[in-house]
Design a protein around this motif. Structure first.
Motif, PDB file in Angstrom:
ATOM      1  N   LEU A 134       0.845  -1.190   0.000  1.00 17.08           N
ATOM      2  CA  LEU A 134       0.000   0.000   0.000  1.00 17.08           C
ATOM      3  C   LEU A 134       0.886   1.248   0.000  1.00 17.08           C
ATOM      4  CD1 LEU A 134      -2.670  -1.101   2.638  1.00 17.08           C
ATOM      5  CD2 LEU A 134      -2.712  -1.400   0.163  1.00 17.08           C
ATOM      6  N   ASN A 135       0.394   2.325  -0.580  1.00 18.31           N
ATOM      7  CA  ASN A 135       1.158   3.568  -0.635  1.00 18.31           C
ATOM      8  C   ASN A 135       0.218   4.752  -0.435  1.00 18.31           C
ATOM      9  OD1 ASN A 135      -0.007   4.089  -3.319  1.00 18.31           O
ATOM     10  ND2 ASN A 135       1.359   2.422  -3.979  1.00 18.31           N
ATOM     11  N   ARG A 136       0.738   5.956  -0.619  1.00 17.37           N
ATOM     12  CA  ARG A 136      -0.076   7.152  -0.349  1.00 17.37           C
ATOM     13  C   ARG A 136      -1.253   7.266  -1.306  1.00 17.37           C
ATOM     14  NH1 ARG A 136       4.396  11.722  -0.516  1.00 17.37           N
ATOM     15  NH2 ARG A 136       5.079  10.338  -2.160  1.00 17.37           N
ATOM     16  N   THR A 137      -1.136   6.693  -2.480  1.00 15.74           N
ATOM     17  CA  THR A 137      -2.231   6.771  -3.448  1.00 15.74           C
ATOM     18  C   THR A 137      -3.239   5.649  -3.239  1.00 15.74           C
ATOM     19  OG1 THR A 137      -0.723   7.735  -5.056  1.00 15.74           O
ATOM     20  CG2 THR A 137      -2.805   6.856  -5.896  1.00 15.74           C
ATOM     21  N   VAL A 138      -2.761   4.418  -3.165  1.00 17.84           N
ATOM     22  CA  VAL A 138      -3.631   3.252  -2.989  1.00 17.84           C
ATOM     23  C   VAL A 138      -3.544   2.833  -1.524  1.00 17.84           C
ATOM     24  CG1 VAL A 138      -4.161   0.919  -3.744  1.00 17.84           C
ATOM     25  CG2 VAL A 138      -3.189   2.548  -5.361  1.00 17.84           C
ATOM     26  N   GLY A 139      -4.484   3.349  -0.723  1.00 16.27           N
ATOM     27  CA  GLY A 139      -4.495   3.038   0.705  1.00 16.27           C
ATOM     28  C   GLY A 139      -5.264   1.775   1.022  1.00 16.27           C
ATOM     29  N   TRP A 140      -6.144   1.377   0.098  1.00 16.89           N
ATOM     30  CA  TRP A 140      -6.871   0.127   0.223  1.00 16.89           C
ATOM     31  C   TRP A 140      -6.478  -0.771  -0.942  1.00 16.89           C
ATOM     32  CZ3 TRP A 140     -12.634   1.845   1.340  1.00 16.89           C
ATOM     33  CH2 TRP A 140     -12.717   2.316   2.653  1.00 16.89           C
ATOM     34  N   GLY A 141      -6.098  -2.006  -0.634  1.00 16.00           N
ATOM     35  CA  GLY A 141      -5.688  -2.924  -1.694  1.00 16.00           C
ATOM     36  C   GLY A 141      -6.395  -4.254  -1.568  1.00 16.00           C
ATOM     37  N   TRP A 142      -5.602  -5.296  -1.438  1.00 21.56           N
ATOM     38  CA  TRP A 142      -6.183  -6.639  -1.332  1.00 21.56           C
ATOM     39  C   TRP A 142      -6.960  -6.810  -0.035  1.00 21.56           C
ATOM     40  CZ3 TRP A 142      -4.324 -11.888  -3.307  1.00 21.56           C
ATOM     41  CH2 TRP A 142      -4.143 -11.844  -4.701  1.00 21.56           C
ATOM     42  N   ASP A 143      -6.627  -6.062   0.989  1.00 23.77           N
ATOM     43  CA  ASP A 143      -7.299  -6.258   2.278  1.00 23.77           C
ATOM     44  C   ASP A 143      -8.789  -5.947   2.184  1.00 23.77           C
ATOM     45  OD1 ASP A 143      -6.472  -3.691   1.713  1.00 23.77           O
ATOM     46  OD2 ASP A 143      -6.484  -3.068   3.804  1.00 23.77           O
ATOM     47  N   ILE A 144      -9.137  -4.752   1.698  1.00 19.45           N
ATOM     48  CA  ILE A 144     -10.550  -4.387   1.612  1.00 19.45           C
ATOM     49  C   ILE A 144     -11.229  -5.130   0.462  1.00 19.45           C
ATOM     50  CG2 ILE A 144     -12.171  -2.468   1.431  1.00 19.45           C
ATOM     51  CD1 ILE A 144     -10.510  -2.554   3.998  1.00 19.45           C
TER      52      ILE A 144
ATOM     53  N   ASP B  78      -6.004   9.310  -9.352  1.00 20.17           N
ATOM     54  CA  ASP B  78      -6.830  10.338  -8.713  1.00 20.17           C
ATOM     55  C   ASP B  78      -6.720  11.657  -9.475  1.00 20.17           C
ATOM     56  OD1 ASP B  78      -4.334  11.201  -8.038  1.00 20.17           O
ATOM     57  OD2 ASP B  78      -4.548  10.898  -5.883  1.00 20.17           O
ATOM     58  N   TYR B  79      -6.999  12.756  -8.807  1.00 26.49           N
ATOM     59  CA  TYR B  79      -7.023  14.056  -9.476  1.00 26.49           C
ATOM     60  C   TYR B  79      -5.624  14.541  -9.875  1.00 26.49           C
ATOM     61  CZ  TYR B  79     -11.890  14.529  -7.944  1.00 26.49           C
ATOM     62  OH  TYR B  79     -13.236  14.358  -7.743  1.00 26.49           O
ATOM     63  N   LEU B  80      -4.582  14.109  -9.174  1.00 24.64           N
ATOM     64  CA  LEU B  80      -3.216  14.587  -9.432  1.00 24.64           C
ATOM     65  C   LEU B  80      -2.420  13.535 -10.199  1.00 24.64           C
ATOM     66  CD1 LEU B  80      -2.365  16.171  -5.957  1.00 24.64           C
ATOM     67  CD2 LEU B  80      -3.035  17.371  -8.035  1.00 24.64           C
ATOM     68  N   PRO B  81      -2.111  13.782 -11.474  1.00 22.56           N
ATOM     69  CA  PRO B  81      -1.314  12.805 -12.233  1.00 22.56           C
ATOM     70  C   PRO B  81       0.034  12.510 -11.597  1.00 22.56           C
ATOM     71  CG  PRO B  81      -2.337  14.382 -13.721  1.00 22.56           C
ATOM     72  CD  PRO B  81      -2.571  14.892 -12.331  1.00 22.56           C
ATOM     73  N   SER B  82       0.554  13.464 -10.835  1.00 20.18           N
ATOM     74  CA  SER B  82       1.865  13.248 -10.222  1.00 20.18           C
ATOM     75  C   SER B  82       1.820  12.173  -9.132  1.00 20.18           C
ATOM     76  CB  SER B  82       2.380  14.554  -9.617  1.00 20.18           C
ATOM     77  OG  SER B  82       1.494  15.026  -8.613  1.00 20.18           O
ATOM     78  N   SER B  83       0.638  11.887  -8.606  1.00 21.45           N
ATOM     79  CA  SER B  83       0.516  10.883  -7.540  1.00 21.45           C
ATOM     80  C   SER B  83      -0.007   9.545  -8.055  1.00 21.45           C
ATOM     81  CB  SER B  83      -0.413  11.406  -6.428  1.00 21.45           C
ATOM     82  OG  SER B  83      -1.737  11.547  -6.916  1.00 21.45           O
ATOM     83  N   TRP B  84      -0.154   9.436  -9.376  1.00 21.49           N
ATOM     84  CA  TRP B  84      -0.653   8.185  -9.928  1.00 21.49           C
ATOM     85  C   TRP B  84       0.298   7.043  -9.604  1.00 21.49           C
ATOM     86  CZ3 TRP B  84      -2.774   9.495 -15.523  1.00 21.49           C
ATOM     87  CH2 TRP B  84      -3.889  10.345 -15.371  1.00 21.49           C
ATOM     88  N   SER B  85      -0.297   5.875  -9.393  1.00 22.28           N
ATOM     89  CA  SER B  85       0.516   4.747  -8.962  1.00 22.28           C
ATOM     90  C   SER B  85      -0.063   3.462  -9.566  1.00 22.28           C
ATOM     91  CB  SER B  85       0.532   4.651  -7.434  1.00 22.28           C
ATOM     92  OG  SER B  85       1.179   3.494  -6.997  1.00 22.28           O
TER      93      SER B  85
END
Length: 597
Positions: free
Chosen positions: A69-79, A396-403
Motif C-alpha cells: 500500500l502507498n499514499r495513493t492506494v491506501g486500500w488494496g487486497w485487504d478491503i 486520482d485528481y493529481l497525475p503526479s501521484s498516480w501509482s
C-alpha cells in the motif's frame, strides 16, 4: 386427502426414502471414519491456514509496510478480500430467512451448509479490518464505550463504524439462525451416540426431547429470526457499499451502489454455495437430498442476480457518459483502457456473459457446467471488488501521484490463509453436524418425496401388473357382445370355456402381482421389506394378519440393526392398504412418527 403435487414439479427427495433412511444417510457421515477425499482436503486447508497465520504474524511484527500500500492506494487486497468474503456470506441469510418466509421447499437441501458458510465467511472477512488498523491490539477502540481517551471517540457519521455494527449484528443473527436449526439434529445424533460423545451432543441439543412444545417454540423462534434477518439481507451489503458511495471519489460516488452490491453479494454467495454443495454432494453421497432440482433453482437465482449486476455495470457507464462530468468519465475510461484493463474485462466476462449460459436448461441441469461456472462467477466477483477499489484509487485528481498497485507475497498469503480457514471450518463442520437439515427434510418428505409425488402419491397407488391381452379384451367387451354371444347356441359351450380361461388368466395375473411393496408403509425400508419377504410375508393381507410380537421377533433375529424400528403400526397400515383405503392410510401416516404411534 393427500396434498396436491404439481405434475411439472420435480421431487426434492429421491430414492423412495423412509424417515429411518433419511436419518441413516444424513447422520452417518458424522459417525464414520473420514474418507480419503476429506483427509486430503483437510490437509490442504490446514496447510493454507498455517501459511496465512504466518503472514498475519509477519504483518503484525513488521507492520503494514509489508503490504504494497502507498499514499495513493491506501486500500488494496485487504478491503477487496473483506468485501468479497462478506458477499459470499450473503447467500446463507437469503436461503435461511427469505426463502423460509416464502415457504420455498427447495431450500431444505442446502440451507444448513449455506448458513454455515455465512458464519465462516464473516469470520474470514473480519480478519482484514482487524489487521488493517495496524495496531490490532487496540482494535477495541472501534467500540463506543465510556473511556478516558478524551476526544478520541468513534465517528458515528462514518460508514466504517456502521460496518462494525451491521456486520456484528449480521453475524449474531446468522449464528442464532444456524444453531437453532441444528438443535433437533444434534438431538438425533445424541440418541444414536454412546459414551462421552453422547454427553457432548446432549449438551449441544439443550435437552431437546421432540415434544410438541419444543417443536412449537422451535418453529416460533425460526420465524422470529427469519423476520429479523430479512432486513439484514438488504442492509449489510448496503452499508458496505456506503464505504464507497458516501465518498467524493469519481467512480465511487454513485447511488446505484447499494442495490448493485446487494445483488452482487447474492450472486457470489449462491455461486460459492453451489461450488461447495456439488463437492459435498459427491463426497458424502447426498445425491438423493441435493438433487438436480435444487441445483437448477439455485442457477436460476444466479441468472437473475447476474443479470441485475450486468445492468448495473451498463448503468454506470451510461451515467458516466450522460453526466458530462469529465472526472467520472475518466474513471470508467481508465477501468476499461487503463493499466488494469485485464481485471475490468475479466470482471465483465465472468459476471455478465457467463451467467447468461444458464438460460439453457441443459446447462442449468449439468453438474459439470454448474461447477465450472460457479467458480468463474466467484473469480469475476473478486475482480469486481478489485476494479472498484484499486483501479479507482490508482488514478486520482493529481497525475503526479498516480501509482500502480500489486500485492506482496504477504498479502497473497493472508488471502490464501483465509481460504484455508474457510475450508478448514467447513470440513470440521461436516464431521460434527449433519450437512443437510434432517428435521426439515423430513418435514417435506410426504409432499416432495418421489414416492409421494405425481402418480406415486398416496391415493393414486395402483398395482403394477403385467397386462394380459386376453383380460384386456375381456374388459373391453360390451354387454351387447355378451348378449349376442348367448344367442349363438351352437357355440355356447366353447364361449363359456373361453371366458373361463380369460377369467382364470386375469386371476393368475392378479396373483402374480400380489407381492406387495411394503415400502409404501411408514417405517419400512428396502432392507426390512426384504426381511419380511424372506420370512414368508408377501402381501398386505399377510402383514395385516401377523402379530406385532411375531414381527418384532423377525426383526430381532434378522441380520442388520433394526433396534430403532417399531412394527406396532404395520398391521394396521397393511390392512388399510389391502382394502385400498389410501386416504385413510395417508391420515394414519400423518399421525405416525417413523411408523410409531
Amino acid at each position: 386427502m393427500s396434498s396436491y403435487v404439481s405434475p411439472i414439479r420435480e421431487p426434492l427427495i429421491t430414492g423412495s426414502k423412509t424417515y429411518h433412511e433419511i436419518t441413516e444417510d444424513l447422520v452417518s457421515p458424522t459417525e464414520k471414519v473420514p474418507s480419503a477425499p476429506w483427509v486430503i482436503g483437510f490437509i490442504i486447508s490446514i496447510s493454507l491456514l498455517a501459511f496465512g497465520l504466518f503472514c498475519i504474524a509477519w504483518t503484525v511484527w513488521h507492520g503494514i509496510g509489508t503490504w504494497n500500500l502507498n499514499r495513493t492506494v491506501g486500500w488494496g487486497w485487504d478491503i477487496t478480500n473483506f468485501v468479497w468474503w462478506i458477499g459470499i456470506g450473503h447467500a446463507g441469510t437469503l436461503i435461511s430467512a427469505i426463502l423460509l418466509l416464502f415457504r420455498q421447499k427447495w431450500r431444505t437441501g442446502v440451507n444448513r451448509a449455506a448458513e454455515a458458510m455465512t458464519i465462516f465467511a464473516v469470520i474470514c472477512a473480519a480478519l482484514f479490518p482487524g489487521i488493517h488498523v495496524g495496531r490490532a491490539w487496540v482494535v477495541f477502540y472501534f467500540f463506543p464505550y465510556p473511556n478516558t481517551r478524551g476526544p478520541l471517540w468513534p465517528n458515528f457519521n462514518s460508514p466504517l463504524l456502521w460496518d462494525l455494527f451491521a456486520i456484528s449484528t449480521y453475524f449474531t443473527v446468522s449464528l442464532l439462525f444456524w444453531y437453532t436449526g441444528l438443535v433437533p439434529d444434534f438431538a438425533t445424533v445424541r440418541d444414536r451416540a454412546k459414551g462421552f460423545r453422547k454427553k457432548i451432543y446432549n449438551f449441544l441439543s439443550f435437552g431437546w426431547t421432540g415434544a410438541a412444545k419444543h417443536w412449537q417454540r422451535w418453529e416460533y423462534l425460526s420465524l422470529v429470526l427469519a423476520g429479523i434477518a430479512t432486513p439484514l439481507v438488504l442492509s449489510v451489503h448496503t452499508i458496505v457499499s456506503f464505504d464507497f458511495a458516501t465518498s467524493v471519489i469519481p467512480g465511487w460516488h454513485t447511488t446505484i451502489f447499494p442495490p448493485y452490491f446487494v445483488a452482487g453479494a447474492i450472486f457470489s454467495g449462491f455461486a460459492m454455495v453451489l461450488t461447495l454443495m456439488l463437492v459435498t454432494r459427491k463426497v458424502l453421497k447426498l445425491e438423493d437430498y441435493i438433487t438436480i432440482a435444487h441445483i437448477e433453482s439455485m442457477n436460476k437465482v444466479i441468472l437473475v442476480t447476474g443479470t441485475i449486476v450486468g445492468v448495473a455495470y451498463l448503468t454506470e457507464l451510461f451515467i458516466a457518459w450522460y453526466s458530462g462530468y469529465v472526472y467520472e468519465q475518466f474513471a470508467f475510461f481508465n477501468r476499461a483502457l487503463g493499466p488494469y484493463w485485464w481485471s475490468y474485462f475479466g470482471m465483465m466476462f465472468c459476471n455478465v456473459i457467463t451467467p447468461q449460459f444458464f438460460w439453457f436448461k441443459k446447462i442449468r441441469r449439468s453438474l459439470f457446467w454448474t461447477f465450472l461456472l460457479s467458480i468463474v462467477v466467484n473469480i469475476g466477483m473478486w475482480f469486481e471488488r478489485f476494479v472498484i477499489i484499486a483501479t479507482t484509487l490508482a488514478r486520482d485528481y493529481l497525475p503526479s501521484s498516480w501509482s500502480y498497485y500489486s500485492p506482496t507475497w504477504v498479502e497473497i498469503g493472508i488471502f490464501l490463509g483465509t481460504i484455508g480457514l474457510f475450508f478448514t471450518l467447513y470440513l470440521i463442520f461436516t464431521r460434527v453436524a449433519p450437512v443437510v437439515a434432517i428435521a426439515e427434510v423430513k418435514s417435506i418428505l410426504k409432499s416432495s418425496g418421489d414416492q409421494y409425488s405425481g402418480k406415486a402419491e398416496p391415493g393414486h397407488h395402483h398395482l403394477h401388473v403385467e397386462e394380459d391381452p386376453n383380460f384386456v379384451s375381456y374388459l373391453k367387451k360390451s354387454s351387447f357382445d355378451f348378449a349376442n354371444a348367448k344367442t349363438q347356441t351352437s357355440t355356447t359351450h366353447s364361449s363359456s370355456s373361453q371366458e373361463k380361461k380369460i377369467v382364470d388368466s386375469a386371476v393368475a395375473t392378479t396373483v402374480k402381482a400380489a407381492v406387495d411393496k411394503f415400502q409404501k408403509l411408514e417405517g419400512i425400508g428396502p432392507k426390512i421389506d426384504s426381511v419380511l419377504k424372506a420370512a414368508g410375508i408377501q402381501t398386505y393381507v399377510d402383514l395385516s394378519k401377523t402379530s406385532v410380537d411375531r414381527l418384532q421377533d423377525i426383526l430381532d433375529n434378522s441380520e442388520g440393526n433394526f433396534a430403532g424400528n417399531s412394527p406396532e403400526s404395520w398391521p394396521e397400515q397393511a390392512r388399510l392398504a389391502a382394502e385400498g383405503k389410501w386416504d385413510e392410510l395417508k391420515d394414519l401416516q400423518d399421525r405416525l412418527d417413523g411408523g410409531k404411534y
